[in-house]
Design a protein around this motif. Structure first.
Motif, mmCIF file in Angstrom:
data_model
loop_
_atom_site.group_PDB
_atom_site.id
_atom_site.type_symbol
_atom_site.label_atom_id
_atom_site.label_comp_id
_atom_site.label_asym_id
_atom_site.label_seq_id
_atom_site.Cartn_x
_atom_site.Cartn_y
_atom_site.Cartn_z
ATOM 1 N N GLU A 187 11.319 7.794 -2.180
ATOM 2 C CA GLU A 187 11.035 7.771 -0.741
ATOM 3 C C GLU A 187 9.734 7.042 -0.413
ATOM 4 O O GLU A 187 9.617 6.411 0.629
ATOM 5 N N THR A 188 8.767 7.097 -1.309
ATOM 6 C CA THR A 188 7.440 6.555 -1.015
ATOM 7 C C THR A 188 7.161 5.260 -1.768
ATOM 8 O O THR A 188 7.824 4.924 -2.758
ATOM 9 N N LYS A 189 6.135 4.569 -1.297
ATOM 10 C CA LYS A 189 5.699 3.343 -1.951
ATOM 11 C C LYS A 189 5.224 3.631 -3.369
ATOM 12 O O LYS A 189 5.465 2.846 -4.297
ATOM 13 N N PHE A 190 4.547 4.760 -3.545
ATOM 14 C CA PHE A 190 4.097 5.144 -4.878
ATOM 15 C C PHE A 190 5.291 5.369 -5.805
ATOM 16 O O PHE A 190 5.283 4.947 -6.964
ATOM 17 N N GLY A 191 6.309 6.045 -5.297
ATOM 18 C CA GLY A 191 7.501 6.294 -6.101
ATOM 19 C C GLY A 191 8.184 5.007 -6.519
ATOM 20 O O GLY A 191 8.643 4.865 -7.663
ATOM 21 N N VAL A 192 8.252 4.042 -5.602
ATOM 22 C CA VAL A 192 8.841 2.741 -5.921
ATOM 23 C C VAL A 192 8.017 2.043 -6.996
ATOM 24 O O VAL A 192 8.556 1.447 -7.938
ATOM 25 N N SER A 193 6.686 2.126 -6.874
ATOM 26 C CA SER A 193 5.789 1.495 -7.844
ATOM 27 C C SER A 193 5.990 2.076 -9.235
ATOM 28 O O SER A 193 6.042 1.346 -10.233
#
Length: 401
Positions: free
Chosen positions: A356-362
């Motif tokens: 869901e988050t940019k951190f998770g995608v990273s």
């Protein structure tokens, strides 16, 4: 084996499972009819692959060369990072990859299967089954065209949303939703495109993919997690396009390009991803095969394989047993463990790969980069290979010929 008077078998659906069953039943001496709701072959669709035991079936059919000749041109899988860079790369010959040697467009495979069976099979387009009435020695079938005809057996091979399955079993087979929608479409190719399968993960649980084909276009797909209560698949096509545009807003990478191509796309297909968990695959003289019986979802990458293997086994068991009840029981006994294994998805699927988050995608992209690195690939190659995986059975395939 069939009796001196060939048993009449009706198949519903002319996609992959249907023509494959038809090919083998005709080869075993049955009189086969395939009815397809569409007015002609449905030749659209995305990239699919044939692996494991399905490849052995294709070889038995003499079709491996024809399928290789229709290769999609895909050279491997690239994971695209948040800034558009390549975060990880898995070539086709790598130990871990999503691209197989027998990579083909769904429509091209449908045409190949049809062409190899049509001389011995009666294909009827623009019609469908509306009623089934079982009797001790036959099944009376009523068609949408108003015709009524009798057959010894009827087999549903018309996909995950099978209407024939509903006539056979009512609501008994269960559709297990994964809370995921997937949209497919064909879009124009641009000079910036390449021959890699490009996978981009966006925030808010969205994934965009672009894959090459052998037609000079690009096959695009958009997947997003959604509340199970939503029923986008039942909306009119214009509303589906509107939903998709909303989901693409602000996703980044090639989202705007796909968004702009939606209105012109004449092959847009949007559906909820899920599995068919049917408690039984036959009832009397009625049976089902492929996605209609045991769809494993596109996430598994095994839908085509199950359809081809199941078709081969079903036709083979019918050729071995005089009584259809024994044949259907043998078909399910052989296929059920394999289907159960294929339908086992990794824990957390699909949510883990839809952060869901940019951190998770990273984090996801970083992990992909590590796995794609040469040291990791070298270690993995010591324990596995594409060739070994292709030959891995998962199911024993008897020689029914």
């Amino acid at each position: 084996m069939p009796t001196a008077v060939a048993k009449k078998v009706l198949l519903s659906g002319a996609s992959i499972a249907g023509p494959t069953v038809a090919f083998w039943l005709a080869k075993h001496g049955f009189a086969v009819t395939v009815v397809e709701r569409a007015p002609a072959l449905r030749l659209g669709g995305q990239n699919i692959d044939i692996n494991g035991p399905a490849r052995k079936v294709i070889r038995k059919m003499g079709l491996e060369g024809a399928i290789l000749a229709q290769n999609t041109t895909e050279v491997g899988l690239q994971i695209i990072g948040q800034d558009g860079q390549v975060a990880g790369e898995f070539p086709k010959d790598a130990s871990l990859t999503g691209t197989r040697e027998l990579e083909i467009l769904r429509g091209d495979l449908v045409k190949i299967l049809y062409d190899c069976s049509r001389q011995d099979v009666d294909y009827r387009f623009g019609d469908s089954i509306t009623a089934l009435e079982q009797h001790p020695d036959e099944v009376v079938v009523t068609f949408a065209s108003g015709k009524t005809e009798t057959f010894h057996l009827v087999i549903a091979a018309d996909g995950v949303r099978s209407k024939t399955r509903q006539l056979m079993f009512g609501e008994e087979p269960q559709f297990k939703s994964l809370g995921l929608y997937i949209a497919y479409m064909t879009i124009p190719r641009q000079s910036t495109d390449n021959d890699w399968w490009r996978w981009y993960t966006a925030v808010d649980r969205r994934v965009l993919m672009l894959r090459p084909d052998n037609k000079g276009t690009i096959r695009a797909s958009v997947a997003f997690l959604e509340d199970d209560r939503e029923t986008h698949e039942k909306r009119p096509i214009d509303e589906q396009k509107s939903v998709l545009k909303t989901k693409l807003a602000g996703a980044g990478w090639e989202a705007d390009r796909i968004r702009q191509a939606i209105d012109a796309a004449d092959d847009l297909y949007l559906d909820k991803a899920g599995q068919i968990k049917a408690p039984r695959w036959s009832a009397g003289r009625l049976a089902m095969v492929g996605d209609a019986a045991y769809c494993p979802t596109p996430i598994s990458g095994k839908g085509t394989t199950l359809a081809i293997v199941g078709a081969y086994v079903l036709a083979g068991e019918l050729s071995r047993h005089e009584r259809h009840e024994d044949a259907f029981a043998a078909y399910e006994k052989r296929m059920r463990p394999y289907v159960d294994e294929v339908q086992k998805l990794p824990p957390g699927t699909p949510k883990l790969v839809y952060p869901e988050t940019k951190f998770g995608v990273s984090v996801l992209n970083t992990v992909a980069g590590i796995v794609a690195s040469k040291p990791v690939q070298k270690v993995v190659s010591l324990f596995s290979s594409n060739e070994a995986e292709e030959e891995q059975e998962g199911i024993e395939l008897p020689d029914y010929e």
